[in-house]
Design an enzyme around this catalytic site. Structure first.
Site, mmCIF file in Angstrom:
data_model
loop_
_atom_site.group_PDB
_atom_site.id
_atom_site.type_symbol
_atom_site.label_atom_id
_atom_site.label_comp_id
_atom_site.label_asym_id
_atom_site.label_seq_id
_atom_site.Cartn_x
_atom_site.Cartn_y
_atom_site.Cartn_z
ATOM 1 N N ASP A 22 -4.716 41.751 30.348
ATOM 2 C CA ASP A 22 -6.095 42.181 30.647
ATOM 3 C C ASP A 22 -6.379 43.675 30.437
ATOM 4 O OD1 ASP A 22 -5.580 39.766 31.848
ATOM 5 O OD2 ASP A 22 -6.127 40.406 33.871
ATOM 6 N N GLU A 196 -10.288 34.535 38.318
ATOM 7 C CA GLU A 196 -9.654 35.835 38.152
ATOM 8 C C GLU A 196 -10.673 36.845 37.623
ATOM 9 O OE1 GLU A 196 -5.136 34.675 37.019
ATOM 10 O OE2 GLU A 196 -6.486 34.544 35.318
HETATM 11 C C1 FRU Z 1 -5.642 37.557 34.399
HETATM 12 C C2 FRU Z 1 -4.507 37.850 35.365
HETATM 13 C C3 FRU Z 1 -5.039 38.551 36.600
HETATM 14 C C4 FRU Z 1 -3.856 39.303 37.115
HETATM 15 C C5 FRU Z 1 -3.165 39.713 35.841
HETATM 16 C C6 FRU Z 1 -1.671 39.721 35.921
HETATM 17 O O1 FRU Z 1 -5.234 37.386 33.078
HETATM 18 O O2 FRU Z 1 -3.811 36.675 35.685
HETATM 19 O O3 FRU Z 1 -5.600 37.684 37.548
HETATM 20 O O4 FRU Z 1 -4.213 40.398 37.894
HETATM 21 O O5 FRU Z 1 -3.574 38.795 34.835
HETATM 22 O O6 FRU Z 1 -1.105 40.272 34.775
#
Ligand code: FRU
Length: 480
Positions: A22, A196
């Site tokens: 992300d 998320e």
């Molecule tokens: C989204 C996610 C978030 C988390 C991160 C972990 O892609 O799963 O919810 O904070 O990636 O890398």
């Protein structure tokens, strides 16, 4: 297994080495766009998360900076956001850059702060972390997106946080003490995987005085193209909680391809633009896609606007105009009749390019569109089927696809012609395909892994002729 190892995209952001997911902490400050990102600096697969860091003046040329946040005794560093504390509400100093992020400790998630007094170059963690501790019985409790809410009645910080099947809202005067103030869900969208990476922002409707709030949410599993996808809600926000304008069974997807996830918008963006960027990947196969020393890329930055449609107020996403600086000499065609079997684009070869097409949908053709990255047994098709009023992105024969059973797939979105015409704006960058249809009413983003020799094009029509009003083609390349 032979892997078509991806060549680095030319104008999309990729990590210097190893794994990224992300985008995080997007903030504009003193002429610099900051981009932090979920980063595993030791391997091209997901692992203990850090925040990688890069800056840009134009959102195209990125300068990699040292890792900003490392795991500590409170856990690894998951997704989150960054703000500028102009008025020193938190007490770290005026104009401090403050990151608010999740720390993951063996599946227990809490929210923490770090701050930088030198425009993001060096960071210190807040001694009182975490600022929101792990609640009982809530394993997914993460990805704080924080912004300053300046309402008529009150002004304060707002945090949106994802928690399994809902988005929670909190308010604070100092970024340290947070009060729960509302929630959206459960019962407002798919729950095949946790919710998320929320984001929340206000936009004018058709550039006028009326506004709506847009809440975007990453759904880890259960999106239309399979696996992860991005939902958006349009509604009202009163400083405390968000209320959707639509009933819970109206699902609005930000992208109909398989690879646009966890998008976040830049805080403090100048000129009132709302710019978002997503991770061009999908948790279904993110760790398996062909890779070399690095894995993962971001989408193009997109400008978000709202427009009134017959179905309600909807998000429109357009590639940012800064991307025009990448264009080489244009090749243009006007008023061509495309008959089945002909190929106006024979002889054209490219792996990183932009196509803008305006086509009369007509009544005779069964389907029409473009084939790109065409080579031995390989092609990726962007097609329109007038009878269905659907636009398709077909990567079933796009190249390497045996690393995951769900990858060879066809993605579709409903799309009604505008005054009898279809407009396709297509960006391809090595292994990335992004389609903005009808001026951003619908987008489809997919990764593809063609051989490097698959460089051909076709403009095709099946079952009858179509009339091409205009086609502009540009090779894209960074100039500096
Ligand atoms: C989204 C996610 C978030 C988390 C991160 C972990 O892609 O799963 O919810 O904070 O990636 O890398």
């Amino acid at each position: 297994m032979r892997l078509n190892q991806p060549i680095r995209p030319v104008y999309h952001f990729t990590p210097p080495a190893n794994w990224m997911n992300d985008p995080n902490g997007l903030v504009y400050y003193q002429g610099e766009y900051h981009l932090f990102y979920q980063y595993h600096p030791e391997s091209p697969v997901w692992g203990p998360m850090h925040w990688g860091h890069a800056i840009s003046h134009n959102l195209i040329n990125w300068e990699h900076l040292p890792i900003a946040l490392y795991p500590d005794e409170n856990g690894t560093i998951f997704s989150g956001s960054t703000v500028i504390d102009w008025k020193n509400t938190a007490g770290f100093g005026e104009e401090t850059m403050i990151a608010i992020f999740t720390q993951d400790q063996a599946g227990k998630q809490s929210q923490s702060l770090a701050y930088s007094r030198d425009a993001g170059r060096t960071w210190a963690k807040f001694a009182g972390n975490p600022v929101i501790s792990t609640p009982v019985n809530m394993p997914d409790f993460r990805d704080p997106k924080v912004f300053w809410y300046a309402g008529q009645a009150s002004a304060h910080w707002v945090m949106c946080l994802s928690a399994t099947d809902r988005i929670l809202f909190y308010t604070s005067m100092d970024l340290i003490h947070w009060t729960a103030s509302g929630q959206l869900g459960p019962g407002c969208g798919p729950t095949g995987g946790p919710w998320e990476t929320p984001d929340l922002f206000e936009l004018p409707v058709d550039g006028g005085r009326e506004t709506r709030w847009v809440l975007t949410v990453g759904i880890q599993s259960g999106a239309p193209a399979g696996g992860s996808g991005t939902l958006f809600f349009v509604g009202q926000f009163d400083g405390k909680t968000f209320t959707s304008d639509n009933s819970p069974d109206t699902l609005l997807w930000a992208d109909y391809g398989a690879d646009y996830y966890a998008p976040q918008s830049w805080d403090n963006q100048p000129n009132g633009r709302r710019l978002m960027i997503g991770w061009q990947n999908n948790w279904q196969y993110a760790n398996l896609i062909p890779a070399t020393t690095w894995r993962g890329a971001l989408s193009l930055p997109r400008e978000m606007t709202l427009t009134q449609t017959a179905a309600g107020i909807r998000l429109v996403q357009q590639p940012i105009p800064e991307l025009k600086d990448l264009r080489g000499e244009p090749k243009c065609w006007y008023n061509e009749t495309i008959i089945p079997g002909a190929n106006l684009l024979a002889g054209l070869q490219a792996d990183s390019f932009e196509i803008i097409a305006d086509i009369q949908v007509g009544t005779t053709a069964e389907s029409f569109g473009f084939r790109i990255r065409v080579g031995k047994g390989e092609e990726t098709t962007i097609a329109y089927i007038p009878r269905e009023q659907k636009v398709y992105l077909d990567r079933t024969h796009s190249g390497q696809n045996d690393f995951h059973f769900g990858f060879a797939s066809l993605h579709a979105a409903d799309l009604v012609p505008v005054n009898g015409n279809l407009r396709l704006h297509i960006f391809v960058d090595q292994y990335s395909v992004e389609v903005f249809a009808n001026d951003g009413q619908v987008t489809l983003s997919d990764s593809i892994f063609p051989s490097k020799e698959s460089l051909g094009f076709e403009l095709f029509s099946k079952g009858g002729a179509i009339q091409l009003n205009e086609l502009d083609f540009y090779q894209l390349q960074k100039k500096i």
